[in-house]
Design a protein around this motif. Structure first.
Motif, PDB file in Angstrom:
ATOM      1  N   PHE A 107       4.955   3.027 -17.401  1.00  0.00           N
ATOM      2  CA  PHE A 107       5.592   2.118 -16.447  1.00  0.00           C
ATOM      3  C   PHE A 107       5.123   2.426 -15.020  1.00  0.00           C
ATOM      4  CE2 PHE A 107       9.105   0.836 -13.666  1.00  0.00           C
ATOM      5  CZ  PHE A 107       9.211  -0.490 -14.021  1.00  0.00           C
ATOM      6  N   CYS A 108       5.067   3.717 -14.691  1.00  0.00           N
ATOM      7  CA  CYS A 108       4.629   4.079 -13.340  1.00  0.00           C
ATOM      8  C   CYS A 108       3.181   3.677 -13.116  1.00  0.00           C
ATOM      9  CB  CYS A 108       4.792   5.577 -13.110  1.00  0.00           C
ATOM     10  SG  CYS A 108       6.498   6.075 -13.100  1.00  0.00           S
ATOM     11  N   VAL A 109       2.328   3.896 -14.120  1.00  0.00           N
ATOM     12  CA  VAL A 109       0.923   3.505 -13.988  1.00  0.00           C
ATOM     13  C   VAL A 109       0.821   2.010 -13.760  1.00  0.00           C
ATOM     14  CG1 VAL A 109      -1.265   3.323 -15.197  1.00  0.00           C
ATOM     15  CG2 VAL A 109       0.092   5.359 -15.434  1.00  0.00           C
ATOM     16  N   SER A 110       1.568   1.258 -14.560  1.00  0.00           N
ATOM     17  CA  SER A 110       1.487  -0.188 -14.482  1.00  0.00           C
ATOM     18  C   SER A 110       1.954  -0.687 -13.122  1.00  0.00           C
ATOM     19  CB  SER A 110       2.320  -0.774 -15.620  1.00  0.00           C
ATOM     20  OG  SER A 110       2.860  -1.996 -15.272  1.00  0.00           O
ATOM     21  N   LEU A 111       3.090  -0.147 -12.660  1.00  0.00           N
ATOM     22  CA  LEU A 111       3.643  -0.594 -11.381  1.00  0.00           C
ATOM     23  C   LEU A 111       2.720  -0.214 -10.227  1.00  0.00           C
ATOM     24  CD1 LEU A 111       6.193  -1.961 -10.295  1.00  0.00           C
ATOM     25  CD2 LEU A 111       7.100   0.287  -9.835  1.00  0.00           C
ATOM     26  N   SER A 112       2.230   1.046 -10.241  1.00  0.00           N
ATOM     27  CA  SER A 112       1.419   1.466  -9.099  1.00  0.00           C
ATOM     28  C   SER A 112       0.013   0.897  -9.201  1.00  0.00           C
ATOM     29  CB  SER A 112       1.376   2.984  -9.014  1.00  0.00           C
ATOM     30  OG  SER A 112       0.910   3.497 -10.228  1.00  0.00           O
ATOM     31  N   GLY A 113      -0.519   0.817 -10.417  1.00  0.00           N
ATOM     32  CA  GLY A 113      -1.888   0.339 -10.567  1.00  0.00           C
ATOM     33  C   GLY A 113      -2.040  -1.121 -10.258  1.00  0.00           C
ATOM     34  N   MET A 114      -1.050  -1.915 -10.591  1.00  0.00           N
ATOM     35  CA  MET A 114      -1.224  -3.355 -10.362  1.00  0.00           C
ATOM     36  C   MET A 114      -0.498  -3.819  -9.111  1.00  0.00           C
ATOM     37  SD  MET A 114      -0.597  -6.490 -12.940  1.00  0.00           S
ATOM     38  CE  MET A 114      -0.464  -8.151 -12.331  1.00  0.00           C
ATOM     39  N   VAL A 115       0.780  -3.441  -8.958  1.00  0.00           N
ATOM     40  CA  VAL A 115       1.586  -4.051  -7.907  1.00  0.00           C
ATOM     41  C   VAL A 115       1.462  -3.291  -6.585  1.00  0.00           C
ATOM     42  CG1 VAL A 115       3.898  -4.718  -7.271  1.00  0.00           C
ATOM     43  CG2 VAL A 115       3.156  -4.974  -9.601  1.00  0.00           C
ATOM     44  N   LEU A 116       1.687  -1.974  -6.622  1.00  0.00           N
ATOM     45  CA  LEU A 116       1.713  -1.246  -5.360  1.00  0.00           C
ATOM     46  C   LEU A 116       0.329  -1.166  -4.731  1.00  0.00           C
ATOM     47  CD1 LEU A 116       4.302   1.504  -6.254  1.00  0.00           C
ATOM     48  CD2 LEU A 116       4.634  -0.752  -5.287  1.00  0.00           C
ATOM     49  N   ARG A 117      -0.694  -1.031  -5.576  1.00  0.00           N
ATOM     50  CA  ARG A 117      -2.066  -1.014  -5.080  1.00  0.00           C
ATOM     51  C   ARG A 117      -2.385  -2.336  -4.372  1.00  0.00           C
ATOM     52  NH1 ARG A 117      -6.186  -0.656  -2.850  1.00  0.00           N
ATOM     53  NH2 ARG A 117      -8.227  -1.219  -3.634  1.00  0.00           N
ATOM     54  N   ALA A 118      -1.987  -3.454  -4.997  1.00  0.00           N
ATOM     55  CA  ALA A 118      -2.220  -4.756  -4.375  1.00  0.00           C
ATOM     56  C   ALA A 118      -1.454  -4.864  -3.064  1.00  0.00           C
ATOM     57  CB  ALA A 118      -1.808  -5.875  -5.332  1.00  0.00           C
ATOM     58  N   ASN A 119      -0.253  -4.295  -3.040  1.00  0.00           N
ATOM     59  CA  ASN A 119       0.557  -4.351  -1.829  1.00  0.00           C
ATOM     60  C   ASN A 119      -0.105  -3.571  -0.696  1.00  0.00           C
ATOM     61  OD1 ASN A 119       2.857  -5.216  -0.453  1.00  0.00           O
ATOM     62  ND2 ASN A 119       3.742  -3.182  -0.661  1.00  0.00           N
ATOM     63  N   ASP A 120      -0.674  -2.396  -1.035  1.00  0.00           N
ATOM     64  CA  ASP A 120      -1.396  -1.619  -0.030  1.00  0.00           C
ATOM     65  C   ASP A 120      -2.477  -2.456   0.624  1.00  0.00           C
ATOM     66  OD1 ASP A 120      -0.012   0.615  -0.275  1.00  0.00           O
ATOM     67  OD2 ASP A 120      -1.591   1.844  -1.174  1.00  0.00           O
ATOM     68  N   GLN A 121      -3.165  -3.218  -0.216  1.00  0.00           N
ATOM     69  CA  GLN A 121      -4.306  -3.968   0.272  1.00  0.00           C
ATOM     70  C   GLN A 121      -3.877  -5.199   1.071  1.00  0.00           C
ATOM     71  OE1 GLN A 121      -6.879  -4.898  -2.925  1.00  0.00           O
ATOM     72  NE2 GLN A 121      -8.582  -5.462  -1.614  1.00  0.00           N
ATOM     73  N   LEU A 122      -2.789  -5.838   0.623  1.00  0.00           N
ATOM     74  CA  LEU A 122      -2.432  -7.135   1.198  1.00  0.00           C
ATOM     75  C   LEU A 122      -1.412  -7.038   2.320  1.00  0.00           C
ATOM     76  CD1 LEU A 122      -2.248  -9.252  -2.048  1.00  0.00           C
ATOM     77  CD2 LEU A 122      -3.996  -9.325  -0.296  1.00  0.00           C
ATOM     78  N   SER A 123      -0.690  -5.910   2.396  1.00  0.00           N
ATOM     79  CA  SER A 123       0.387  -5.885   3.381  1.00  0.00           C
ATOM     80  C   SER A 123      -0.164  -5.846   4.799  1.00  0.00           C
ATOM     81  CB  SER A 123       1.305  -4.693   3.128  1.00  0.00           C
ATOM     82  OG  SER A 123       0.543  -3.515   3.232  1.00  0.00           O
ATOM     83  N   GLY A 124      -1.445  -5.521   4.971  1.00  0.00           N
ATOM     84  CA  GLY A 124      -2.011  -5.475   6.310  1.00  0.00           C
ATOM     85  C   GLY A 124      -2.548  -6.801   6.815  1.00  0.00           C
ATOM     86  N   LEU A 125      -2.359  -7.889   6.050  1.00  0.00           N
ATOM     87  CA  LEU A 125      -2.913  -9.184   6.463  1.00  0.00           C
ATOM     88  C   LEU A 125      -2.319  -9.610   7.802  1.00  0.00           C
ATOM     89  CD1 LEU A 125      -3.133 -11.416   3.294  1.00  0.00           C
ATOM     90  CD2 LEU A 125      -4.952 -10.290   4.534  1.00  0.00           C
ATOM     91  N   GLN A 126      -3.182 -10.068   8.703  1.00  0.00           N
ATOM     92  CA  GLN A 126      -2.774 -10.455  10.054  1.00  0.00           C
ATOM     93  C   GLN A 126      -3.355 -11.821  10.373  1.00  0.00           C
ATOM     94  OE1 GLN A 126      -1.095  -8.855  12.507  1.00  0.00           O
ATOM     95  NE2 GLN A 126      -0.575  -7.032  11.337  1.00  0.00           N
TER      96      GLN A 126
END
Lengths: 348, 467
Positions: A60-79
């Motif tokens: 579960f942790c792999v799935s959440l961090s590998g797909m969702v949190l990783r994407a969030n890291d990348q996309l949360s900086g959009l300006q």
């Protein structure tokens, strides 16, 4: 399964995902490690709830961090980024829905338009143009590099111009190349000391119609949609089925009157339309009167007119086709309206 | 039970005690599931009709196609599949573990909360409060209610599994146990990310795709496979072969079923579609392992008891659908074929085939088997035959034409696909209506027959007689 065999399988999973599918390298390493773990777990006797629970929590942790949190890291900086309007005026993009458009977005959401309409312009392939500029000193080397590239790929010089490369001017080396050829050309030319510029052009059925380069285009956008376009959508209604046309760029294709008539009776614009009528967005004061749009309908149309995302060039999604090539003019007479609606055939 | 003398307990058939503990909770969940199936088929039919007659019911906002369609999906997935899945899981885990269902009251109370949640979500979508997402289409405020409802049911099921007699768990138990824990984790995770931390822009969609993937590829698939792993050996009177294959399938499907589900052209960073392709390919190895294990178990077998042959054959059909869908899924996970199928009616058709043709058929077949032992009376055999035929042909009719039409992508084909699909919807409606009546009739009849009502009224007298 032995440790060795499961390690090999993990290595396989990691290398396939990195080399063949181009995943971000830490993700590929993580994937490999957990494939190793998963295959290794086959040895574990699964008779205790804790074995199961532990493995499941890990996955579960792999799935959440590998797909969702990783994407969030990348996309949360959009300006905001700077872009150009069709007439060349610069502005900051994206523009949040203004005024009634925000309310219209709620109407769009409540009416479930997303069940039949997507809001994502996609592309199927890219075509790359490579330009080069040589100085006086390395002119001969760059010319040799260009001819070496032509020989290697079998591509011909466009009009023979490239071989007579003048110093200090941009010259097109190859147009419409695939990624492998374009990177070869770039490497050869850069190694010879030239300044190299690579331009990306998207190709696909959704994009602008063009008799030569994109004969099947549906005119749904000048470029593909990217994450930047949805910065202010609440939430982005991307959709997964196209029973009707894509609406990511509807504001540039239709005007207010056309949209109103589609909402009241879709068959006026396209005879075999499968879209249901939206009579609940219109009211009739008296029996003989024409039906007038409610506040909701006005807001919905405001929102639809604000959808123009697939028009403006972005660093990650450049635009190569002129806006005016086959766009309907903003205000059209009813007879013309039927014509201009043609390119937007519903569905695939 | 504690008041009864110990010798009496020892003399009783243990299965009967287990069945008695399951009776109320399992029948309650199963009955609400069957009711939601009826609601689904009515609204799916309405949605199909609206595609043909665009002017029909155009003036009522709450019957707009865009509201009926997601509402019907909610009724199917959260009303029917989850509840019947829970009912069947509870029954299997208590029978496999040879223990009574622990705290059946939690199951009933949690089931009530879940039903209230689904009803509020259903009405919320019809009144225009949908979230705009596809997997979690219900209003966000309903999700905590669903979560607590499920956790209460899950408490009972997990405790039952922990009280099992044999220490070693069988594949059916792994799959059902994992499914019961997985859904609340995923539900809570998606709720927090979307509605509590307010995921910005396409992050909301990424979380939603993550939920859809986990809900279908892990939760529903595990419920279906756990039921198959229990019933196919049990009904054919054989031992489950290939426990190692089942273990392989369990971990591989859990790991690779929990990531992915992003379409090839989605406006997100390119590694997400790539990751989806990778996970789909590895997931397929799990599907192959399931096929090997089940094939070794049941090749050449038939139902040991003729009364179970309908349930057994339905499950074999569902297993066949599962394998063929596994092949199709891995094929269309690659970007080339995937972009052909993307955005066409192929997607929703395959989703329906998965929901009803795989999970739905398995659970209905399991219901056919467990119902008589719980209610003390069987479904009417004639009605059962009719409803099963109607449901099977309804599912195939509602999905295959629109899947084919979607792949061909011609407008004319698409249109005819829709007409066939409506015929399938009609059959499905008939099938689920008969199933509902059948269920209701059998329950009423058994209550009248066994004198349970009398038992409730005259409990005092009985006690006196015992004394």
């Amino acid at each position: 399964m032995t440790i060795g065999l499961s390690f090999l399988l993990g290595l396989l999973a990691g290398s396939v995902s990195y080399f063949m599918l181009g995943l971000w390298w830490p993700l590929a390493v993580l994937l490999g490690l957990f494939a190793w773990l998963a295959f290794g777990l086959l040895d574990v006797k699964m008779d205790s709830t804790f074995t199961l629970l532990g493995g499941m929590l890990l996955v579960f942790c792999v799935s959440l961090s590998g797909m969702v949190l990783r994407a969030n890291d990348q996309l949360s900086g959009l300006q905001y980024v700077d872009t150009q309007d069709v007439d060349g005026t610069e502005f900051r993009y994206p523009v949040p829905p203004l005024g009634q458009a925000r309310y219209g977005e709620k109407i769009y959401k409540a009416s479930g338009c997303v069940a039949c309409h997507t809001q994502q312009v996609t592309h199927e392939s890219v075509a790359l143009d490579v330009k080069a500029m040589a100085g006086e000193k390395n002119l001969a080397a760059v010319q040799e590099a260009a001819s070496r590239f032509y020989k290697l790929t079998g591509r011909k010089a466009s009009g023979g111009a490239a071989l007579g490369l003048p110093a200090g001017e941009w010259e097109t080396i190859v147009t419409g190349a695939n990624a492998a050829d374009a990177s070869k050309a770039r490497n050869f030319l850069a190694a010879a000391g030239a300044s190299v510029d690579v331009q990306v052009r998207f190709r696909g059925e959704d994009l602008m119609h063009n008799d030569l380069q994109n004969p099947e285009g549906r005119n749904w956008g000048r470029r593909r949609s990217v994450a930047q376009d949805y910065l202010f959508a609440e939430p982005p209604m991307l959709g997964s089925v196209r029973i009707g046309p894509d609406l990511a760029n509807i504001g540039a294709r239709y005007n207010r009157d056309m949209l109103m008539s589609v909402l009241l009776d879709p068959k006026t614009l396209k005879k075999d339309s499968k879209m249901p009528q939206h009579g609940f967005l219109f009211e009739q004061a008296e029996k003989d009167e024409q039906r007038q749009p409610t506040r909701e309908a006005e807001a919905l149309v405001d929102y639809l007119l604000s959808l123009k995302s697939a028009n403006y060039p972005l660093p990650e999604a450049p635009v190569d086709q002129p806006f005016t090539s086959s766009m309907p003019k903003p205000a059209t007479a009813p007879a013309e309206a039927a014509d201009t609606a043609k390119p937007d055939e519903a569905g695939k | 039970m504690s008041s009864e003398p110990k010798e009496d307990v020892a003399k009783q058939d243990p299965r009967e005690a287990v069945d008695r503990s399951c009776r109320g909770p399992v029948l309650f969940l199963a009955f609400s599931a069957v009711t939601w199936l009826l609601v689904y088929s009515v609204f799916a039919m309405l949605a199909g009709v609206k595609v043909h007659a665009s002017g029909m019911m155009a003036d009522s906002a709450w019957l707009a196609y865009g509201r009926i369609q997601p509402a019907s999906q909610l009724a199917l997935q959260f009303g029917f599949l989850v509840q019947l899945g829970l009912a069947v899981s509870a029954w299997i885990l208590s029978h496999r573990g040879k223990t009574v269902l622990v705290d059946g009251g939690y199951l009933i109370f949690g089931g009530m909360l879940w039903n209230i949640g689904v009803t509020l979500g259903f009405l919320g979508i019809l009144t225009g409060n949908a979230s705009g997402l596809e997997g979690l289409q219900m209003p966000g405020k309903v999700l905590p209610l669903l979560f607590f409802g499920f956790v209460l049911v899950g408490l009972s099921i997990v405790q039952t599994n922990n009280r099992r007699t044999d220490e070693e768990m069988s594949p059916a138990q792994w799959f059902l146990f994992a499914a019961t824990l997985w859904l609340p984790w995923v539900l809570a995770g998606s709720y927090l990310l979307i509605h509590f931390f307010n995921a910005k822009g396409v992050m909301a969609n990424i979380v939603d795709w993550w939920f859809i993937q986990n809900f279908a590829r892990v939760y529903l698939t595990f419920v279906g496979l756990g039921t198959l792993f229990h019933f196919l050996p049990a009904l054919s009177g054989r031992q489950l072969m290939g426990r190692g294959y089942a273990q392989f399938a369990f971990w591989v499907m859990l790991l690779f079923g929990s990531v992915g589900g992003v379409g090839p052209g989605a406006p997100v960073p390119a590694w997400l579609p790539a990751l989806s392709t990778v996970s789909a390919v590895f997931y397929f190895f799990g599907v192959i392992a399931v096929w090997v294990s089940l094939n070794q178990t049941i090749s050449g077998a038939s139902a040991a008891d003729t009364a179970d042959s309908l349930a057994y054959n339905l499950m074999r059909l569902a297993a066949l659908i599962f394998i063929s869908m596994g092949v199709l899924n891995v094929f269309f996970a690659f970007p080339g074929p995937g972009s052909v199928a993307e955005f066409t009616t192929y997607g929703p058709a395959m989703k329906l085939l998965f929901n009803l043709g795989f999970i739905g058929l398995i659970l209905v077949a399991a219901l056919y088997h467990i119902f008589p032992s719980l209610a003390g009376i069987d479904f009417s055999p004639k009605m059962t035959r009719i409803q099963t035929t109607a449901i099977v042909f309804g599912v195939l009719g509602a999905t295959l034409p629109s899947a084919l039409g979607g792949l061909m992508s011609g407008d004319a084909v698409l249109g005819s696909g829709f007409y066939f699909a409506s015929l399938g919807d009609l059959l499905l409606l008939a099938g689920s209506a008969i199933l509902f009546l059948n269920f209701l009739g059998a329950i009423l009849f058994s209550i009248k027959n066994c004198g349970c009502l009398a038992g409730i009224c005259c409990r005092g007298e009985k006690k006196e007689a015992n004394a």
